[in-house]
Design a protein around this motif. Structure first.
Motif, PDB file in Angstrom:
ATOM      1  N   UNK A   1       5.013 -11.186  -4.593  1.00 56.24           N
ATOM      2  CA  UNK A   1       3.820 -11.302  -3.743  1.00 56.24           C
ATOM      3  C   UNK A   1       2.655 -11.921  -4.499  1.00 56.24           C
ATOM      4  N   UNK A   2       2.473 -11.499  -5.743  1.00 56.29           N
ATOM      5  CA  UNK A   2       1.331 -12.005  -6.500  1.00 56.29           C
ATOM      6  C   UNK A   2       1.474 -13.504  -6.768  1.00 56.29           C
TER       7      UNK A   2
ATOM      8  N   UNK B   1      -8.798  -5.234   0.226  1.00 54.99           N
ATOM      9  CA  UNK B   1      -9.017  -5.432   1.660  1.00 54.99           C
ATOM     10  C   UNK B   1     -10.053  -6.494   1.993  1.00 54.99           C
ATOM     11  N   UNK B   2     -11.052  -6.665   1.145  1.00 54.83           N
ATOM     12  CA  UNK B   2     -12.098  -7.638   1.443  1.00 54.83           C
ATOM     13  C   UNK B   2     -11.750  -9.049   0.986  1.00 54.83           C
ATOM     14  N   UNK B   3     -10.753  -9.168   0.137  1.00 53.17           N
ATOM     15  CA  UNK B   3     -10.376 -10.485  -0.376  1.00 53.17           C
ATOM     16  C   UNK B   3      -9.191 -11.095   0.377  1.00 53.17           C
ATOM     17  N   UNK B   4      -8.358 -10.246   0.950  1.00 48.75           N
ATOM     18  CA  UNK B   4      -7.179 -10.718   1.693  1.00 48.75           C
ATOM     19  C   UNK B   4      -7.605 -11.546   2.896  1.00 48.75           C
ATOM     20  N   UNK B   5      -6.990 -12.725   3.051  1.00 50.34           N
ATOM     21  CA  UNK B   5      -7.331 -13.617   4.164  1.00 50.34           C
ATOM     22  C   UNK B   5      -6.286 -13.540   5.279  1.00 50.34           C
ATOM     23  N   UNK B   6      -5.373 -12.568   5.172  1.00 49.80           N
ATOM     24  CA  UNK B   6      -4.370 -12.332   6.217  1.00 49.80           C
ATOM     25  C   UNK B   6      -3.488 -13.551   6.479  1.00 49.80           C
ATOM     26  N   UNK B   7      -3.136 -14.255   5.424  1.00 53.80           N
ATOM     27  CA  UNK B   7      -2.304 -15.444   5.622  1.00 53.80           C
ATOM     28  C   UNK B   7      -0.850 -15.082   5.891  1.00 53.80           C
ATOM     29  N   UNK B   8      -0.418 -13.908   5.417  1.00 51.09           N
ATOM     30  CA  UNK B   8       0.956 -13.456   5.654  1.00 51.09           C
ATOM     31  C   UNK B   8       1.983 -13.973   4.668  1.00 51.09           C
ATOM     32  N   UNK B   9       1.573 -14.760   3.702  1.00 51.74           N
ATOM     33  CA  UNK B   9       2.533 -15.364   2.767  1.00 51.74           C
ATOM     34  C   UNK B   9       3.284 -14.324   1.941  1.00 51.74           C
ATOM     35  N   UNK B  10       2.649 -13.204   1.679  1.00 51.53           N
ATOM     36  CA  UNK B  10       3.271 -12.181   0.836  1.00 51.53           C
ATOM     37  C   UNK B  10       4.366 -11.404   1.549  1.00 51.53           C
ATOM     38  N   UNK B  11       4.323 -11.366   2.865  1.00 48.50           N
ATOM     39  CA  UNK B  11       5.265 -10.528   3.621  1.00 48.50           C
ATOM     40  C   UNK B  11       6.723 -10.928   3.383  1.00 48.50           C
ATOM     41  N   UNK B  12       7.112 -12.174   3.621  1.00 45.76           N
ATOM     42  CA  UNK B  12       8.513 -12.548   3.368  1.00 45.76           C
ATOM     43  C   UNK B  12       8.861 -12.611   1.891  1.00 45.76           C
TER      44      UNK B  12
ATOM     45  N   UNK C   1      -6.826  -6.388   6.867  1.00 51.09           N
ATOM     46  CA  UNK C   1      -6.029  -6.883   5.728  1.00 51.09           C
ATOM     47  C   UNK C   1      -4.574  -6.466   5.807  1.00 51.09           C
ATOM     48  N   UNK C   2      -3.803  -7.058   4.923  1.00 48.59           N
ATOM     49  CA  UNK C   2      -2.424  -6.616   4.754  1.00 48.59           C
ATOM     50  C   UNK C   2      -2.418  -5.419   3.794  1.00 48.59           C
ATOM     51  N   UNK C   3      -1.411  -4.561   3.967  1.00 47.05           N
ATOM     52  CA  UNK C   3      -1.333  -3.306   3.220  1.00 47.05           C
ATOM     53  C   UNK C   3       0.033  -3.205   2.543  1.00 47.05           C
ATOM     54  N   UNK C   4       0.047  -2.751   1.305  1.00 46.02           N
ATOM     55  CA  UNK C   4       1.307  -2.501   0.603  1.00 46.02           C
ATOM     56  C   UNK C   4       1.620  -1.012   0.707  1.00 46.02           C
TER      57      UNK C   4
ATOM     58  N   UNK D   1      -5.144 -14.659  -4.744  1.00 46.10           N
ATOM     59  CA  UNK D   1      -4.956 -13.721  -5.865  1.00 46.10           C
ATOM     60  C   UNK D   1      -5.653 -12.384  -5.623  1.00 46.10           C
ATOM     61  N   UNK D   2      -5.399 -11.807  -4.446  1.00 46.84           N
ATOM     62  CA  UNK D   2      -6.054 -10.540  -4.098  1.00 46.84           C
ATOM     63  C   UNK D   2      -5.116  -9.348  -4.222  1.00 46.84           C
ATOM     64  N   UNK D   3      -3.949  -9.540  -4.871  1.00 46.17           N
ATOM     65  CA  UNK D   3      -3.000  -8.439  -5.066  1.00 46.17           C
ATOM     66  C   UNK D   3      -3.111  -7.976  -6.518  1.00 46.17           C
ATOM     67  N   UNK D   4      -3.463  -6.700  -6.679  1.00 50.16           N
ATOM     68  CA  UNK D   4      -3.794  -6.169  -8.008  1.00 50.16           C
ATOM     69  C   UNK D   4      -2.815  -5.094  -8.460  1.00 50.16           C
ATOM     70  N   UNK D   5      -2.633  -5.007  -9.756  1.00 49.04           N
ATOM     71  CA  UNK D   5      -1.794  -3.980 -10.356  1.00 49.04           C
ATOM     72  C   UNK D   5      -2.541  -2.654 -10.299  1.00 49.04           C
TER      73      UNK D   5
END
Ligand code: SF4
Length: 78
Positions: free
Chosen positions: A17-18, A37-48, A2-5, A24-28
């Motif tokens: 990012x949200x 980690x189990x919901x993230x599909x590693x799309x990378x959209x949140x990075x930029x 997964x991606x990590x913050x 919708x796997x980014x939580x407060x």
């Protein structure tokens, strides 16, 4: 993997990012956001989208920020 913050998110929580995450796997998590980690599909959209460059694929987490890999998983009981 997964991606990590990591630490730049603390106290910032810009939320860009949200808004772009398609699953919708980014939580407060209080002082920062964390990615399920189990919901993230590693799309990378949140990075930029992150204005403080706080999001990385797990394998690219910067040196000194590794504790956030554990913290991400622990928050979700993993
Ligand atoms: Fe969401 Fe994609 Fe970022 Fe994972 S990599 S947290 S699925 S936007």
């Amino acid at each position: 993997m997964p991606h990590i913050i990591v630490s730049p998110c603390i106290g910032v929580k810009d939320q860009s990012c949200t808004e772009v995450c398609p699953v919708e796997c980014i939580y407060d998590a209080g002082e920062m956001f964390l990615i399920h980690p189990d919901e993230c599909i590693d799309c990378g959209a949140c990075v930029p989208a992150c204005p403080v460059s706080a999001i990385f694929p797990e394998e690219d987490v910067p040196a000194g920020e590794e504790e956030f890999i554990v913290r991400n998983k622990a928050f979700f009981g993993l």
